[in-house]
Design a protein around this motif. Sequence first.
Motif, PDB file in Angstrom:
ATOM      1  N   PRO A   4       2.197  -5.482   4.490  1.00 41.58           N
ATOM      2  CA  PRO A   4       1.721  -4.314   5.706  1.00 41.58           C
ATOM      3  C   PRO A   4       2.683  -3.589   6.138  1.00 41.58           C
ATOM      4  O   PRO A   4       3.807  -3.814   6.060  1.00 41.58           O
ATOM      5  CB  PRO A   4       1.315  -5.625   6.570  1.00 41.58           C
ATOM      6  N   SER A 174      -2.078  -4.221  10.373  1.00 42.56           N
ATOM      7  CA  SER A 174      -2.601  -5.214   9.831  1.00 42.56           C
ATOM      8  C   SER A 174      -2.922  -4.865   8.251  1.00 42.56           C
ATOM      9  O   SER A 174      -2.578  -3.828   8.081  1.00 42.56           O
ATOM     10  CB  SER A 174      -3.941  -5.535  10.518  1.00 42.56           C
ATOM     11  N   GLY A 206     -11.071  -4.800  10.011  1.00 42.40           N
ATOM     12  CA  GLY A 206     -10.743  -6.014   9.530  1.00 42.40           C
ATOM     13  C   GLY A 206     -11.607  -7.411   9.574  1.00 42.40           C
ATOM     14  O   GLY A 206     -11.830  -8.012   9.056  1.00 42.40           O
TER      15      GLY A 206
END
Length: 315
Positions: A4, A174, A206
Amino acid sequence: MSEPLSAPLNIGFDYTRSLGTVHGRFATSLRDGGIIGVRGSDGRVHVPPIEYDPDTAAPLDDFVEVGSQGTVVSWTWMPEPLPGQPLERAFAWALVRLDGADTPLLHAVDVPGPEAISTGMRVQVRWAAERGNGIRDIACFEPAGTTEQLEPAGGDPVTMLTTPVNLDYTHSASPEESRYLEGLVEGRLLGQRCPACAKVYMPPRGACPTDGVPTVEEVELPDTGIVTTFCIVNVPFLGQRIKPPYVGAYILLDGADIAFLHLVLGCEADQVRMGMRVKASWKPRDQWGHTLENIDHFEPTGEPDAAFETYAHHL
């Protein structure tokens, strides 16, 4: 998937406030080399002065001049100062009760090490070379015993103060956000579809906030869409990069179910309307980074406006 993304970010602005009667008098006194407090209903002298009595809530106006020397009530050591703090070298934060005051004042104490400060230690104000900046007129405190002559500044009462406010932090994206940001570097707009309600989120989240399930299916979206709601900015402000009037609008990309905020240029501000078809105007590729600012703005396509029912639930 690669690791990430993360990046250092800085949020900063100059905060300007009017001081009012109590704080203005305190700031003016500091500018002139003095310190004042205010007496409450219980007889205690508060420094810095407070505007309202903590027991009765009545406004306070019984100002009391206090000394520039005082006693350390408690302290802690600051081995690595942060940007913007009173001193650039290690120092102590201390609560100092000035002579004539009943409440302590928080400020820095300039001593060579933690062994050189203690509770009960006598300290005195070290004044800043330039004054008129409120509590920053006290550069710090230092051990008592050094006599410093301070030239009175004088002038009109201090009624306004401007304080720079900065927040430095590292943002860690994320995995889903990282994939979206990597796509922007490639000139792609990537969203994710909820397997339960089939809504497409751009930027991806997400997980679907409605159904609470992971949104694992990646969807590449076009850079065309419609204006749902918008605002015409007419007021100039510090740091503004575009001359008003201009439009900030929520853009619903074709195939997406969530609109995002961006600029609409390429036409007069009063020509922008809900349902207007728009297309992204990308910056030159050598200016692209991990940010939606790769798109400089959106501009009208000239196509007929979208039907109201296609975006009504976004209003």
